[in-house]
Design a protein around this motif. Structure first.
Motif, PDB file in Angstrom:
ATOM      1  N   ARG A   4      27.423 -46.750  -5.702  1.00  0.00           N
ATOM      2  CA  ARG A   4      27.590 -46.741  -4.245  1.00  0.00           C
ATOM      3  C   ARG A   4      29.031 -47.053  -3.882  1.00  0.00           C
ATOM      4  O   ARG A   4      29.793 -47.560  -4.676  1.00  0.00           O
ATOM      5  N   GLY A   5      29.376 -46.741  -2.657  1.00  0.00           N
ATOM      6  CA  GLY A   5      30.683 -47.115  -2.148  1.00  0.00           C
ATOM      7  C   GLY A   5      31.632 -45.951  -2.023  1.00  0.00           C
ATOM      8  O   GLY A   5      31.282 -44.804  -2.306  1.00  0.00           O
ATOM      9  N   SER A   6      32.865 -46.272  -1.614  1.00  0.00           N
ATOM     10  CA  SER A   6      33.853 -45.225  -1.341  1.00  0.00           C
ATOM     11  C   SER A   6      34.245 -44.456  -2.600  1.00  0.00           C
ATOM     12  O   SER A   6      34.623 -43.299  -2.526  1.00  0.00           O
ATOM     13  N   GLN A   7      34.208 -45.089  -3.737  1.00  0.00           N
ATOM     14  CA  GLN A   7      34.518 -44.414  -5.002  1.00  0.00           C
ATOM     15  C   GLN A   7      33.242 -44.007  -5.731  1.00  0.00           C
ATOM     16  O   GLN A   7      33.284 -43.666  -6.903  1.00  0.00           O
ATOM     17  N   GLY A   8      32.137 -44.049  -5.029  1.00  0.00           N
ATOM     18  CA  GLY A   8      30.843 -43.791  -5.634  1.00  0.00           C
ATOM     19  C   GLY A   8      30.506 -42.320  -5.742  1.00  0.00           C
ATOM     20  O   GLY A   8      31.289 -41.446  -5.407  1.00  0.00           O
ATOM     21  N   GLY A   9      29.328 -42.097  -6.234  1.00  0.00           N
ATOM     22  CA  GLY A   9      28.832 -40.742  -6.409  1.00  0.00           C
ATOM     23  C   GLY A   9      27.866 -40.696  -7.572  1.00  0.00           C
ATOM     24  O   GLY A   9      27.247 -41.710  -7.920  1.00  0.00           O
ATOM     25  N   TYR A  10      27.778 -39.534  -8.195  1.00  0.00           N
ATOM     26  CA  TYR A  10      26.846 -39.327  -9.295  1.00  0.00           C
ATOM     27  C   TYR A  10      27.571 -38.819 -10.522  1.00  0.00           C
ATOM     28  O   TYR A  10      28.570 -38.110 -10.432  1.00  0.00           O
ATOM     29  N   ALA A  11      27.022 -39.190 -11.672  1.00  0.00           N
ATOM     30  CA  ALA A  11      27.508 -38.698 -12.960  1.00  0.00           C
ATOM     31  C   ALA A  11      26.290 -38.478 -13.846  1.00  0.00           C
ATOM     32  O   ALA A  11      25.208 -39.051 -13.606  1.00  0.00           O
ATOM     33  N   LEU A  12      26.446 -37.661 -14.861  1.00  0.00           N
ATOM     34  CA  LEU A  12      25.357 -37.455 -15.818  1.00  0.00           C
ATOM     35  C   LEU A  12      25.112 -38.758 -16.568  1.00  0.00           C
ATOM     36  O   LEU A  12      26.050 -39.483 -16.884  1.00  0.00           O
ATOM     37  N   SER A  13      23.855 -39.045 -16.871  1.00  0.00           N
ATOM     38  CA  SER A  13      23.525 -40.281 -17.567  1.00  0.00           C
ATOM     39  C   SER A  13      23.768 -40.177 -19.070  1.00  0.00           C
ATOM     40  O   SER A  13      23.801 -41.192 -19.760  1.00  0.00           O
ATOM     41  N   LYS A  14      23.937 -38.957 -19.560  1.00  0.00           N
ATOM     42  CA  LYS A  14      24.248 -38.737 -20.974  1.00  0.00           C
ATOM     43  C   LYS A  14      25.070 -37.455 -21.067  1.00  0.00           C
ATOM     44  O   LYS A  14      25.203 -36.730 -20.074  1.00  0.00           O
ATOM     45  N   PRO A  15      25.650 -37.171 -22.207  1.00  0.00           N
ATOM     46  CA  PRO A  15      26.495 -35.974 -22.305  1.00  0.00           C
ATOM     47  C   PRO A  15      25.742 -34.693 -21.943  1.00  0.00           C
ATOM     48  O   PRO A  15      24.535 -34.578 -22.173  1.00  0.00           O
ATOM     49  N   ALA A  16      26.478 -33.729 -21.381  1.00  0.00           N
ATOM     50  CA  ALA A  16      25.885 -32.450 -20.973  1.00  0.00           C
ATOM     51  C   ALA A  16      25.230 -31.739 -22.148  1.00  0.00           C
ATOM     52  O   ALA A  16      24.276 -30.990 -21.971  1.00  0.00           O
ATOM     53  N   SER A  17      25.711 -31.987 -23.337  1.00  0.00           N
ATOM     54  CA  SER A  17      25.141 -31.366 -24.532  1.00  0.00           C
ATOM     55  C   SER A  17      23.778 -31.950 -24.894  1.00  0.00           C
ATOM     56  O   SER A  17      23.054 -31.390 -25.719  1.00  0.00           O
ATOM     57  N   LYS A  18      23.417 -33.051 -24.257  1.00  0.00           N
ATOM     58  CA  LYS A  18      22.142 -33.726 -24.548  1.00  0.00           C
ATOM     59  C   LYS A  18      21.107 -33.560 -23.440  1.00  0.00           C
ATOM     60  O   LYS A  18      20.003 -34.081 -23.532  1.00  0.00           O
ATOM     61  N   ILE A  19      21.461 -32.843 -22.374  1.00  0.00           N
ATOM     62  CA  ILE A  19      20.519 -32.620 -21.267  1.00  0.00           C
ATOM     63  C   ILE A  19      20.153 -31.144 -21.249  1.00  0.00           C
ATOM     64  O   ILE A  19      21.018 -30.289 -21.123  1.00  0.00           O
ATOM     65  N   THR A  20      18.860 -30.859 -21.374  1.00  0.00           N
ATOM     66  CA  THR A  20      18.418 -29.463 -21.381  1.00  0.00           C
ATOM     67  C   THR A  20      17.983 -29.019 -19.984  1.00  0.00           C
ATOM     68  O   THR A  20      17.628 -29.846 -19.132  1.00  0.00           O
ATOM     69  N   VAL A  21      18.003 -27.724 -19.804  1.00  0.00           N
ATOM     70  CA  VAL A  21      17.496 -27.130 -18.566  1.00  0.00           C
ATOM     71  C   VAL A  21      16.042 -27.550 -18.366  1.00  0.00           C
ATOM     72  O   VAL A  21      15.619 -27.879 -17.259  1.00  0.00           O
ATOM     73  N   GLY A  22      15.282 -27.579 -19.454  1.00  0.00           N
ATOM     74  CA  GLY A  22      13.875 -27.973 -19.380  1.00  0.00           C
ATOM     75  C   GLY A  22      13.693 -29.378 -18.830  1.00  0.00           C
ATOM     76  O   GLY A  22      12.796 -29.624 -18.009  1.00  0.00           O
TER      77      GLY A  22
END
Length: 148
Positions: free
Chosen positions: A59-77
């Motif tokens: 949260r906050g002015s520098q906040g936002g979202y990021a992946l919780s693990k590397p993109a290579s470890k998250i599948t479309v499924g």
């Protein structure tokens, strides 16, 4: 099987983060602008993605979202199941065929279950990193390099 806007927008947004974050948190407003999606709608989508532990937030002015693990470890499924539930071509495929087999059970076993296996195999074999690389490759084809 038809994916809802929640699944389609959620996957687009996850690829956007994978492409643009460089490890930083990205404000939802930036994702919404780049993808031309309502920020309010994305808040609902990202609430679900956060609960599924696919993204982390600050949260906050520098906040936002990021992946919780590397993109290579998250599948479309993973992304689609978090947002859509189980991926199935028909709504009743979890029903086990009855003791007396009928035509419906035959079709369920021979067709729908096999189609479901194929769908799940495809979406589980593609990662966010694969989609980022595909995106970069497609855009490289349309980038002209003029040397004067």
């Amino acid at each position: 099987m038809k994916l809802s806007t929640k699944g389609r927008y959620g996957l687009r947004s996850m690829v956007d983060i994978a492409l643009n974050s460089n490890g930083d948190f990205i404000p939802l407003k930036q994702i919404a602008e780049r993808q031309n999606i309502s920020e309010n709608y994305l808040e609902q989508v990202f609430s679900t993605l956060r609960k599924a532990d696919l993204v982390k937030s600050v949260r906050g002015s520098q906040g936002g979202y990021a992946l919780s693990k590397p993109a290579s470890k998250i599948t479309v499924g993973e992304v689609l199941r978090a947002l859509e539930g189980e991926l199935s071509i028909t709504g009743d495929d979890n029903d086990e065929p009855g003791f007396e087999k009928n035509i419906e059970d035959c079709i369920k076993i021979a067709v729908w279950q096999e189609v479901n296996k194929s769908i799940n195999a495809v979406v589980d074999s593609i990662t966010l990193e694969d989609l980022v690389e595909q995106y970069k490759k497609l855009n490289a084809e349309f980038t002209f390099d003029f040397i004067i």
